[in-house]
Design an enzyme around this catalytic site. Structure first.
Site, PDB file in Angstrom:
ATOM      1  N   HIS A  48       0.798  -1.230   0.000  1.00 39.97           N
ATOM      2  CA  HIS A  48       0.000   0.000   0.000  1.00 39.97           C
ATOM      3  C   HIS A  48       0.825   1.272   0.000  1.00 39.97           C
ATOM      4  O   HIS A  48       0.263   2.348  -0.115  1.00 39.97           O
ATOM      5  CB  HIS A  48      -0.837   0.077   1.288  1.00 39.97           C
ATOM      6  N   CYS A  70       3.536 -10.315  -7.148  1.00 43.04           N
ATOM      7  CA  CYS A  70       4.334 -11.275  -6.368  1.00 43.04           C
ATOM      8  C   CYS A  70       4.073 -12.715  -6.777  1.00 43.04           C
ATOM      9  O   CYS A  70       4.971 -13.548  -6.768  1.00 43.04           O
ATOM     10  CB  CYS A  70       4.015 -11.148  -4.881  1.00 43.04           C
ATOM     11  N   CYS A 111     -16.318 -19.532  -4.382  1.00 45.59           N
ATOM     12  CA  CYS A 111     -17.035 -20.689  -4.943  1.00 45.59           C
ATOM     13  C   CYS A 111     -17.809 -21.452  -3.874  1.00 45.59           C
ATOM     14  O   CYS A 111     -18.790 -22.129  -4.168  1.00 45.59           O
ATOM     15  CB  CYS A 111     -16.088 -21.616  -5.692  1.00 45.59           C
ATOM     16  N   ARG A 418     -39.007 -27.167 -20.369  1.00 44.87           N
ATOM     17  CA  ARG A 418     -38.425 -27.379 -19.038  1.00 44.87           C
ATOM     18  C   ARG A 418     -39.464 -27.635 -17.963  1.00 44.87           C
ATOM     19  O   ARG A 418     -39.236 -28.434 -17.055  1.00 44.87           O
ATOM     20  CB  ARG A 418     -37.600 -26.144 -18.654  1.00 44.87           C
ATOM     21  N   HIS A 520     -34.087 -21.916 -11.748  1.00 47.81           N
ATOM     22  CA  HIS A 520     -33.101 -21.543 -12.770  1.00 47.81           C
ATOM     23  C   HIS A 520     -33.269 -20.128 -13.301  1.00 47.81           C
ATOM     24  O   HIS A 520     -32.296 -19.452 -13.600  1.00 47.81           O
ATOM     25  CB  HIS A 520     -33.217 -22.535 -13.920  1.00 47.81           C
TER      26      HIS A 520
HETATM   27  O1  MEZ Z   1     -30.857 -20.828 -21.630  1.00 52.37           O
HETATM   28  C1  MEZ Z   1     -30.638 -21.655 -20.738  1.00 52.37           C
HETATM   29  O2  MEZ Z   1     -31.102 -21.544 -19.615  1.00 52.37           O
HETATM   30  C2  MEZ Z   1     -29.819 -22.847 -21.038  1.00 52.37           C
HETATM   31  C3  MEZ Z   1     -29.458 -23.047 -22.430  1.00 52.37           C
HETATM   32  C4  MEZ Z   1     -29.493 -23.657 -20.052  1.00 52.37           C
HETATM   33  C5  MEZ Z   1     -28.817 -24.923 -20.278  1.00 52.37           C
HETATM   34  O3  MEZ Z   1     -29.421 -25.952 -20.005  1.00 52.37           O
HETATM   35  O4  MEZ Z   1     -27.687 -24.930 -20.753  1.00 52.37           O
END
Ligand code: MEZ
Length: 589
Positions: A48, A70, A111, A418, A520
């Site tokens: 810094h 680094c 993650c 879906r 989703h």
């Molecule tokens: O557009 C989507 O949600 C999509 C293509 C998802 C997927 O299954 O890959």
């Protein structure tokens, strides 16, 4: 200073590079990373200090440069990592070191907000030290166009507005750009493109329009669907012109033809596009700020949008005065309370979304007077890997995989929409099923390699072996696959009427991924017109206020077709950016 040190130590620990074991252990315990650096005679000034003249901005650019100076960048560190799954090599795009590492507060692997790997991070147990924000007079900045949200819609809008001559500031509340778009897997729908023509695929704007309306149960806003279909080919050209490769064409559920564009070899579309957009924003020196949450959309007395109030991670509260604001803050699939509020039956369901998809942008837009529509229309994706938040792309089915229940039987047309596929899976034992594919399908789609990398796949050298691995009756599984293969040979699926029958499953090895439906996509959102202006409750556009992408409602009606989301982000992002820049220019005159 703060985040630099955190990243450094995590890298050291995970990669096992420089620190003695004892120090790494201490780092993983209760010692803050800055302190640990001091033990190595690395002082505050090294990162810094006045010599380096690093100011800690909200995006922490300077400090990240110090880490890289680094330790090398993410790829360099990833290359040295021994562990099979390591954040430095199992990531999507370039992330800031400070996304995970922090010198003075608790380090946290980003993650792990979604995944459950055993991945201790040095400094992860350090006490959280709230950042002390400077209490100075409230700063006011100016821009022509402010864009909220740095997913594909926001980055596209920002680049387009910049190219039209506007001074743009792009704000992202998360520590990384890319939003949910970065996780998009399957591809981008577009009709009548040069890539379809090169492959001899006959498609039309009208057919894409009809498929999208049918998929949405005809509750979509027809004018917005027309815009989506009419501009889709141009959006593919635009993306290609700025460096994207979306020349491979696959097929998704509900589409009459192959129209889902993705990178060569069938790599995931989202991470690639996000990288291209990031690079284009950086090349243009667009002012992109992460860790910068918009807390209010500011309006004047006439209700015209005139700017935003921002809460920066380090800079605290400030305002940006703007001639136009584009809201591109995404949906709310990762907000379980909000999902359950609108759809109680989805309570407790997993999601495929990144942690920032919490819907606060929708609330900002609604507070600024925007009308919300279709909020109950929440999409469940049929194939999220069981026990995880990892989406198994529909493209695996599009390339030929089938769905098999725990008893070894096929039970649905895998390429139905879906909602129907999810409903069918939820009726099976354990409310889950297996996605079954063979070596030929694996080779046809590069992104499948990622599922192996993440250890989600069970396999067998024969169907019998696979059945044993899945603890299901081998004869039943073999008979189901045989019946399906005969349907492929006959080009007619008498059992479930699957419309596409791309390939039989006859090439060993055989593979399975257990999947469950997960939240989703949220089809509902702010009402917009074809110019992407946000519409108020009185039916009139709100001056100076535009929106694009998942934060809006209307394009997809009751059910979005796979591949239409990325298509929407680019097309409506471009329209929003162009119109916002045009307004800004006219306001300057
Ligand atoms: O557009 C989507 O949600 C999509 C293509 C998802 C997927 O299954 O890959």
């Amino acid at each position: 200073m703060k985040q630099t040190f955190g990243r450094i130590i995590m890298l050291l620990a995970l990669v096992g590079l420089l620190l003695p074991a004892g120090l790494v252990q201490a780092a993983a315990g209760g010692t803050a990373l800055a302190e640990l650096h001091k033990l190595k005679q690395i002082g505050c000034a090294d990162c810094h200090g006045t010599a380096k003249k690093i100011t800690v901005d909200d995006s922490e650019k300077g400090i990240n440069q110090s880490c890289i100076g680094c330790h090398g960048d993410l790829d360099a560190v990833g290359a040295k990592a021994k562990a099979h799954i390591n954040p430095h090599k199992s990531h999507l795009g370039q992330l800031n070191c400070t996304t995970c590492h922090s010198g003075h507060s608790r380090s946290q692997a980003y993650c792990l907000k979604c995944h459950t790997y055993d991945m201790p991070i040095p400094g992860g147990a350090s006490p959280v030290v709230p950042l002390k924000l400077k209490k100075s007079a409230k700063k006011v900045e100016t821009a022509d166009v402010v864009v909220i949200g740095a997913g594909a819609s926001g980055m596209t809008a920002a680049i387009t507005a910049h190219d039209a001559g506007a001074k743009v500031i792009l704000l992202e509340k998360q520590p990384i750009t890319g939003g949910n778009s970065m996780l998009a897997a399957g591809g981008m729908n577009a009709a009548d493109t040069k890539f379809q023509k090169a492959k001899g695929i006959k498609d039309s704007v009208e057919l894409m329009y009809q498929d999208t309306m049918k998929g949405g149960k005809n509750t979509n806003d027809p004018a917005l669907v027309r815009i989506l279909a009419q501009n889709s080919s141009g959006s593919v050209d635009w993306l290609t012109s700025i460096g994207a490769d979306i020349s491979d064409v696959g097929r998704m559920a509900g589409a009459s033809v192959y129209r889902t564009h993705r990178p060569t070899g069938g790599h995931a579309v989202g991470a690639h596009i996000a990288n291209v957009l990031r690079k284009n924003a950086a090349d243009r020196k667009i002012d992109v700020r992460v860790n910068s949450k918009v807390v209010k959309i500011i309006e004047d007395k006439q209700g015209r949008v005139t700017g935003v109030e921002v809460e920066g991670k380090h800079s605290g509260s400030y305002n940006i005065k703007a001639k136009a604001v584009v809201l591109a803050a995404g949906g709310f699939s990762a907000n379980p309370e909000k999902v359950a509020f609108y759809r109680p039956e989805f309570k407790g369901m997993t999601t495929s979304n990144q942690p920032g998809a919490t819907g606060d942008g929708l609330e900002l837009g609604a507070k600024a007077g925007g009308e919300l529509k279709d909020m109950k229309e929440i999409q469940i994706h049929p194939t999220v890997a069981a026990g995880s938040r990892i989406l198994i792309t529909e493209a695996v089915r599009g390339n030929g995989a089938i769905l098999i229940n725990h008893e070894g039987k096929r039970f649905v047309n895998e390429l139905t929409t879906r909602d129907k596929a999810s409903e069918a899976i939820l009726q099976q034992t354990g409310k889950s099923a297996y996605l079954i594919f063979d070596e030929a399908i694996r080779k046809s789609l590069k992104q499948i390699d990622g599922y192996f990398h993440l250890e989600l796949v069970k396999e067998g050298a024969t169907i019998k072996e696979l059945a044993a691995a899945l603890k299901m009756p081998a004869d039943t599984l073999a008979a189901s696959i045989e019946t399906y293969n005969k349907a492929v040979d006959a080009k007619s699926d008498a059992e479930f009427k699957r419309p596409d029958l791309p390939r039989a499953l006859r090439t060993a090895k055989y593979y399975a991924i257990e999947i469950k439906p997960g939240v989703h996509y949220t089809m509902g959102g702010l009402k917009i017109n074809t110019d992407t202006q946000v519409i108020a409750k009185d039916g009139k556009p709100i001056a100076g206020f535009y929106a694009a992408g998942e934060v809006t409602g209307g394009v997809h009606g009751a059910n979005r077709l796979g591949g239409n989301s990325i298509s929407e982000t680019i097309t409506f992002g471009r329209i929003a950016g162009a119109n916002a820049a045009k307004l800004a220019k006219s306001a300057t005159k």
